[in-house]
Design a protein around this motif. Structure first.
Motif, short mmCIF file in Angstrom:
data_model
loop_
_atom_site.label_atom_id
_atom_site.label_comp_id
_atom_site.label_asym_id
_atom_site.label_seq_id
_atom_site.Cartn_x
_atom_site.Cartn_y
_atom_site.Cartn_z
N THR A 68 73.46 42.50 54.24
CA THR A 68 74.80 43.23 54.91
C THR A 68 75.32 43.17 56.30
O THR A 68 74.28 43.28 56.96
N GLU A 69 76.63 43.68 56.40
CA GLU A 69 77.01 43.88 57.25
C GLU A 69 75.66 45.06 58.48
O GLU A 69 75.89 45.83 57.96
N GLY A 70 75.07 44.73 59.04
CA GLY A 70 74.38 45.86 59.55
C GLY A 70 73.37 46.05 58.80
O GLY A 70 71.88 47.10 59.74
N GLY A 71 72.95 45.35 58.36
CA GLY A 71 71.58 45.68 57.26
C GLY A 71 70.56 44.81 58.12
O GLY A 71 70.73 44.20 59.09
N VAL A 72 68.84 44.93 56.80
CA VAL A 72 68.11 44.27 57.62
C VAL A 72 68.21 42.61 56.67
O VAL A 72 67.92 42.62 55.77
N THR A 73 67.49 42.35 57.88
CA THR A 73 68.16 40.64 57.34
C THR A 73 67.33 40.47 56.37
O THR A 73 65.91 40.94 55.99
N ASN A 74 68.01 39.91 55.29
CA ASN A 74 67.15 38.98 53.89
C ASN A 74 67.03 40.80 52.83
O ASN A 74 66.18 40.09 51.94
N ALA A 75 67.12 41.76 53.63
CA ALA A 75 67.18 43.25 52.24
C ALA A 75 68.14 43.63 51.26
O ALA A 75 68.15 44.21 50.25
N GLY A 76 69.24 42.10 51.25
CA GLY A 76 69.92 42.26 49.88
C GLY A 76 71.20 43.49 50.17
O GLY A 76 71.10 43.96 50.82
N GLY A 77 71.97 43.61 48.95
CA GLY A 77 72.61 44.64 48.93
C GLY A 77 74.04 43.96 48.92
O GLY A 77 75.52 44.32 49.74
N ARG A 78 74.93 42.87 49.66
CA ARG A 78 75.69 42.72 49.94
C ARG A 78 76.52 42.19 48.40
O ARG A 78 75.81 42.18 47.81
N ASN A 91 67.16 41.93 47.35
CA ASN A 91 66.08 41.91 48.54
C ASN A 91 65.37 40.53 48.76
O ASN A 91 63.71 41.14 46.88
N ILE A 92 65.71 40.31 49.56
CA ILE A 92 64.16 38.56 49.37
C ILE A 92 62.89 38.57 50.39
O ILE A 92 61.72 37.60 50.83
N THR A 93 62.60 40.28 50.83
CA THR A 93 61.36 40.02 51.10
C THR A 93 60.80 40.13 50.36
O THR A 93 60.88 41.13 50.13
N PRO A 94 59.26 39.90 51.15
CA PRO A 94 58.45 39.89 50.71
C PRO A 94 57.70 41.56 49.78
O PRO A 94 56.72 42.03 49.81
N ASP A 95 58.79 42.70 49.48
CA ASP A 95 58.51 44.53 49.59
C ASP A 95 58.27 43.95 47.89
O ASP A 95 58.48 43.10 47.36
N VAL A 153 60.62 45.44 53.27
CA VAL A 153 61.62 45.20 53.92
C VAL A 153 61.71 46.23 51.80
O VAL A 153 62.22 45.73 50.98
N SER A 154 61.37 48.12 52.18
CA SER A 154 62.05 48.63 50.92
C SER A 154 63.34 48.96 50.80
O SER A 154 64.29 49.74 52.18
N THR A 155 64.23 48.53 49.62
CA THR A 155 64.94 48.80 49.25
C THR A 155 65.83 49.34 48.39
O THR A 155 64.63 48.93 47.21
N GLU A 156 66.56 50.28 48.20
CA GLU A 156 67.13 50.57 46.64
C GLU A 156 68.20 49.72 45.93
O GLU A 156 68.89 49.19 46.74
N LYS A 157 67.79 48.85 44.34
CA LYS A 157 68.50 47.86 44.36
C LYS A 157 70.03 48.43 43.69
O LYS A 157 70.12 49.62 43.37
N LYS A 158 70.46 47.55 44.31
CA LYS A 158 72.40 48.26 43.24
C LYS A 158 72.57 47.70 42.42
O LYS A 158 72.04 46.48 41.92
#
Ligand code: HEC
Ligand code: HEC
Ligand code: HEC
Length: 444
Positions: A68-78, A91-95, A153-158
């Motif tokens: 996402t704009e300004g987000g962590v690389t590859n953490a998804g959510g766009r 999220n395609i980081t290895p979390d 990177v842990s993210t909440e899935k949208k």
């Protein structure tokens, strides 16, 4: 190219629904989940493999869609707007909990080649697995190694907000049966090594046709003569890259290389809009790869290797005759002189921020559609990916739709005098201002 009915990626359309549902019933045998594994140890892969994977990711623009704009690389959510609702990249980081940390290589390969997630559910082709399927095993393995070597990177899935019945993922099984060819890339023995390398990258990882080819009513890319015939994506026109190109000075392989390597071609202009992150990704690749892509695109355009003397003379002539305004469009001319001419007319005073290429040579001004010109005026041009190019401010807040239309119509008349005026420009400006880019063109 027919006037588009939508500015969005139309990967599925209501009319086609029954066919798809019918086909889904007898489709793919893949239903299963692939068992979770624990995340591969960080030292499992060699530095060379990981570096190779980094380049594969750059060629595939993974980060452009998965960040996402300004987000962590590859953490998804766009978010991806579709006519059927909103879909979010993952999220395609290895979390292990929220990313792909528990994916085995087999699960990853199945997603990349067949569009099926580890748990067995179908993915939508807003994720361009239709192109990624062409990627070689060695490249996919390196890509997997690279992704697994990144910090988790842990993210909440949208949650997606797709309308029924498009929310039913299993229907994509039918779509895949009809439209997806998972055969890996086959080099054409009649073509050179350079061409085949370019084809491999452009048709596969680079997924150029995902933006540059029109789609059918079910959102599948058209092929044959329609391959690279131009399309609309995220409110921008991705211009034709075949013989339908509207570039006022025909592209050459040399110009294509400059554009793809440096984001700018002297006889054309700069890459902006959705093409900017593509160029930023290509900047990571070795020179041979970018040459290969330019060679492949040049072949689709039937373009010459170098710019001929005639092309250069034609460019000079166009720039000279556009230097003085000869239109009688007072409102547009006043706006141009007040807001644009300092950077876009040859005042003889070069400053850093001035535009380096002349608008008389810009494909967008010669297109059948005003979309990209309007987008540039509203949002400006931010060419961070091109070192040494100035940027242009956006005018969305200072100009009304009437002013944008007056200006756009004036630019067309002055810089593309051999083209017919655009219609309904004011309405188009209003549409393109919508945060989610209006769904339909007002012209039929
Ligand atoms: C044009 C945008 C786009 C690009 C480029 C893109 N992706 Fe995606 N990707 C998506 C979207 C959107 C989804 C979610 C699809 C869905 O939910 O059906 C997705 C889903 C995925 C998934 C499935 C994840 C899961 O949890 O099911 C994987 C794996 C993936 N992408 C990997 C990649 C890799 C690796 C690259 C680069 C080579 C890449 N993507 C490039 C848009 C993109
Ligand atoms: C995410 C969508 C997207 C993808 C993927 C994409 N393009 Fe583009 N491309 C665009 C848009 C939009 C423009 C117009 C940008 C502008 O005018 O600044 C463009 C412009 C271009 C142009 C300039 C055309 C002209 O006549 O001015 C070339 C050449 C090009 N792209 C080649 C490629 C190649 C090669 C690939 C694959 C490696 C590719 N593009 C992938 C969206 C895309
Ligand atoms: C501060 C300088 C500046 C001002 C003011 C400015 N521009 Fe630009 N413009 C640029 C630069 C820099 C580029 C990038 C292309 C280049 O360098 O050739 C550009 C590019 C463009 C493009 C091509 C975009 C593309 O993707 O192909 C258009 C169209 C354009 N400008 C129109 C305008 C109009 C209309 C105005 C007045 C409302 C304006 N510009 C004002 C600097 C400026």
């Amino acid at each position: 190219m027919k006037p588009p009915r939508s500015t969005k990626r139309r990967w599925l359309a209501a009319a086609a629904f029954t066919t798809i549902a019918g086909t889904a019933a007898m489709a793919w045998p893949w239903k299963g989940a692939i068992a979770p594994v624990s995340r591969p140890a960080a030292n499992l892969y060699s530095a060379e493999t990981i570096e190779r994977g980094r380049l594969v990711a750059a060629a595939g623009d993974c980060a452009a869609c998965h960040t996402t704009e300004g987000g962590v690389t590859n953490a998804g959510g766009r978010g991806f707007e579709t006519p059927f609702g909103t879909l979010y990249s993952t999220n395609i980081t290895p979390d292990e909990a929220t990313g792909i940390g528990q994916w085995s290589y087999a699960a990853f390969e199945r997603a990349m080649r067949h569009g099926i997630s580890r748990d067995g559910s179908h993915l939508y082709p807003a994720f361009p697995y239709t192109a990624f399927a062409k990627t070689s095993d060695a490249d996919l393995q390196a890509l997997y190694a690279y992704l697994m070597a990144q910090p988790p990177v842990s993210t909440e899935k949208k949650a997606n907000a797709l309308t029924f019945p498009f929310s039913v993922r299993s229907l994509m099984a039918g779509w895949n049966t009809l439209y997806h060819d998972a055969t890996p890339f086959q080099p054409d023995p009649m073509q050179s090594e350079l061409y085949n390398r370019g084809a491999y990258l452009a048709e596969g990882l680079g997924h150029c046709s995902a933006c540059h080819s029109p789609r059918n009513a079910m959102g599948a890319e058209k092929s044959g003569e329609a391959y690279f015939a131009g399309a609309f994506v995220d409110g921008w026109e991705a211009p034709p890259l075949n013989t339908l190109s509207r570039a006022p000075i025909p592209w050459s392989e040399t110009s294509l290389y400059d554009y793809l390597r440096h984001g700018e071609s002297e006889l054309h202009g700069v890459a902006s809009g959705p093409m900017a992150p593509v160029v930023a990704g290509l900047a990571e690749l070795p020179e041979y790869d970018v040459r290969a892509i330019a060679h492949y695109v040049a072949a689709q355009m039937q373009a010459p290797t170098a710019n001929s003397d005639t092309a250069v003379a034609d460019a000079t002539q166009r720039v000279t005759s556009a230097a003085v305004s000869s239109t009688e469009m007072e409102a547009g001319e006043r706006l141009f002189e007040g807001a644009c001419a300092a950077c876009h007319a040859d005042s003889g005073v070069p400053t850093f921020s001035r535009a380096s290429t002349n608008l008389a040579l810009n494909t967008n001004l010669h297109s059948d559609h005003p979309d990209n010109v309007i987008q540039s005026i509203l949002g400006g041009v931010h060419a961070e990916h091109v070192p040494g190019i100035g940027s242009m401010p956006g005018f969305a807040d200072s100009f009304s739709n009437t002013q944008v239309a007056d200006l756009t119509t004036y630019l067309r008349a002055r810089f593309a005098p051999d083209k017919a005026p655009w219609q309904q420009v004011k309405q188009r400006s209003a549409d393109l201002r919508q945060p989610h880019h209006n769904n339909s063109h007002s012209s039929p």
